[in-house]
Enzyme design. Structure first.
Site, PDB file in Angstrom:
ATOM      1  N   TYR A 202     -12.617  -1.642  -3.693  1.00 48.22           N
ATOM      2  CA  TYR A 202     -13.131  -1.748  -2.321  1.00 48.22           C
ATOM      3  C   TYR A 202     -14.653  -1.571  -2.276  1.00 48.22           C
ATOM      4  O   TYR A 202     -15.195  -1.168  -1.241  1.00 48.22           O
ATOM      5  CB  TYR A 202     -12.457  -0.712  -1.425  1.00 48.22           C
TER       6      TYR A 202
ATOM      7  N   LYS B  27       0.822  -1.207   0.000  1.00 49.91           N
ATOM      8  CA  LYS B  27       0.000   0.000   0.000  1.00 49.91           C
ATOM      9  C   LYS B  27       0.859   1.262   0.000  1.00 49.91           C
ATOM     10  O   LYS B  27       2.063   1.221   0.290  1.00 49.91           O
ATOM     11  CB  LYS B  27      -0.942  -0.024   1.205  1.00 49.91           C
TER      12      LYS B  27
ATOM     13  N   HIS C 265      -2.215  -5.422   1.423  1.00 55.20           N
ATOM     14  CA  HIS C 265      -3.530  -6.035   1.189  1.00 55.20           C
ATOM     15  C   HIS C 265      -3.325  -7.461   0.713  1.00 55.20           C
ATOM     16  O   HIS C 265      -2.377  -7.741  -0.019  1.00 55.20           O
ATOM     17  CB  HIS C 265      -4.310  -5.269   0.102  1.00 55.20           C
TER      18      HIS C 265
ATOM     19  N   ASN D 162      -1.845   0.067   6.943  1.00 55.02           N
ATOM     20  CA  ASN D 162      -1.357  -1.243   7.364  1.00 55.02           C
ATOM     21  C   ASN D 162      -0.483  -1.924   6.315  1.00 55.02           C
ATOM     22  O   ASN D 162      -0.333  -3.139   6.314  1.00 55.02           O
ATOM     23  CB  ASN D 162      -2.536  -2.129   7.793  1.00 55.02           C
TER      24      ASN D 162
ATOM     25  N   GLU E 297      -9.965 -10.003  -7.778  1.00 53.59           N
ATOM     26  CA  GLU E 297      -8.951  -8.949  -7.593  1.00 53.59           C
ATOM     27  C   GLU E 297      -7.800  -9.080  -8.590  1.00 53.59           C
ATOM     28  O   GLU E 297      -7.308  -8.077  -9.109  1.00 53.59           O
ATOM     29  CB  GLU E 297      -8.438  -8.993  -6.146  1.00 53.59           C
TER      30      GLU E 297
HETATM   31  P1  GDP Z   1      -8.144  -6.614   5.380  1.00 56.91           P
HETATM   32  O1  GDP Z   1      -8.806  -7.715   4.586  1.00 56.91           O
HETATM   33  O2  GDP Z   1      -7.293  -7.136   6.516  1.00 56.91           O
HETATM   34  O3  GDP Z   1      -7.373  -5.639   4.507  1.00 56.91           O
HETATM   35  O4  GDP Z   1      -9.288  -5.768   6.120  1.00 56.91           O
HETATM   36  P2  GDP Z   1     -10.737  -5.228   5.631  1.00 56.91           P
HETATM   37  O5  GDP Z   1     -11.149  -5.891   4.343  1.00 56.91           O
HETATM   38  O6  GDP Z   1     -11.655  -5.350   6.794  1.00 56.91           O
HETATM   39  O7  GDP Z   1     -10.500  -3.657   5.375  1.00 56.91           O
HETATM   40  C1  GDP Z   1      -9.921  -3.185   4.183  1.00 56.91           C
HETATM   41  C2  GDP Z   1      -8.962  -2.076   4.521  1.00 56.91           C
HETATM   42  O8  GDP Z   1      -9.697  -0.958   5.037  1.00 56.91           O
HETATM   43  C3  GDP Z   1      -7.952  -2.403   5.624  1.00 56.91           C
HETATM   44  O9  GDP Z   1      -6.826  -3.129   5.160  1.00 56.91           O
HETATM   45  C4  GDP Z   1      -7.584  -1.023   6.140  1.00 56.91           C
HETATM   46  O10 GDP Z   1      -6.630  -0.368   5.276  1.00 56.91           O
HETATM   47  C5  GDP Z   1      -8.926  -0.290   6.042  1.00 56.91           C
HETATM   48  N1  GDP Z   1      -9.679  -0.355   7.307  1.00 56.91           N
HETATM   49  C6  GDP Z   1     -10.240  -1.456   7.890  1.00 56.91           C
HETATM   50  N2  GDP Z   1     -10.885  -1.139   9.020  1.00 56.91           N
HETATM   51  C7  GDP Z   1     -10.742   0.205   9.166  1.00 56.91           C
HETATM   52  C8  GDP Z   1     -11.200   1.143  10.151  1.00 56.91           C
HETATM   53  O11 GDP Z   1     -11.883   0.795  11.132  1.00 56.91           O
HETATM   54  N3  GDP Z   1     -10.844   2.463   9.959  1.00 56.91           N
HETATM   55  C9  GDP Z   1     -10.105   2.867   8.885  1.00 56.91           C
HETATM   56  N4  GDP Z   1      -9.789   4.178   8.777  1.00 56.91           N
HETATM   57  N5  GDP Z   1      -9.665   2.017   7.933  1.00 56.91           N
HETATM   58  C10 GDP Z   1      -9.974   0.695   8.070  1.00 56.91           C
END
Ligand code: GDP
Length: 139
Positions: free
Chosen positions: A51, A11, A117, A114, A128
């Site tokens: 997303y 990222k 992805h 983080n 994807e």
């Molecule tokens: P992943 O599969 O571990 O990437 O997690 P998710 O699919 O739940 O979320 C997608 C991405 O959205 C994450 O990798 C983070 O960059 C972002 N994200 C997830 N949860 C949060 C949150 O509570 N707040 C914010 N600002 N970003 C989030």
């Protein structure tokens, strides 16, 4: 277990911090083959389409701002059980909860920034990889 492909992103936070090379080394040291790779500065539309499942989440706008804040490195990774293996190497979503030795533990900052992805299931991996790579860009 069978050879499987998954989709990975380094990222914009990790690319901007100069950590792409270190993350690619972790990936190769963990036995993945990189089947495709390119560096892209995502447009807002590209990030929103990628997303789309999160479009109703309160953090969606912040996530789009983050993912379009600078270039990212997009990859297709291949290995036996690649989807689970890459999720394990990344660590949990929240970098503050990610152990040392994981990509998010080493290079992430918080739950949003983080560093990486990874696809979470075969169906998302298929969507994807095809979303970002044509058949001519994959080995
Ligand atoms: P992943 O599969 O571990 O990437 O997690 P998710 O699919 O739940 O979320 C997608 C991405 O959205 C994450 O990798 C983070 O960059 C972002 N994200 C997830 N949860 C949060 C949150 O509570 N707040 C914010 N600002 N970003 C989030």
């Amino acid at each position: 277990m069978h050879t499987e492909q998954t989709f990975a992103i380094i990222k914009p936070d990790a690319v901007a911090a100069g950590n792409s090379g270190k993350i690619i080394t972790m990936i190769e040291d963990s036995g993945f083959t990189i089947a495709a790779l390119k560096k892209v500065h995502l447009t807002r539309d590209q990030a929103a389409g990628f997303y789309a499942v999160h479009s109703e989440r309160p953090f969606f706008n912040d996530l789009l701002n983050f993912m379009t804040s600078g270039p990212a490195v997009l990859m297709i990774l291949e290995k036996e059980g690649a989807i689970r293996a890459w999720r394990d190497l990344m660590g949990p979503t929240n970098s503050n909860e990610a152990p040392k030795g994981t990509v998010r533990g080493e290079f992430g900052t918080n739950i949003e920034k983080n560093a990486s992805h990874g696809s979470d299931a075969p169906e998302t991996a298929a969507f994807e990889t095809a979303y970002f790579f044509s058949c001519f860009e994959r080995v």
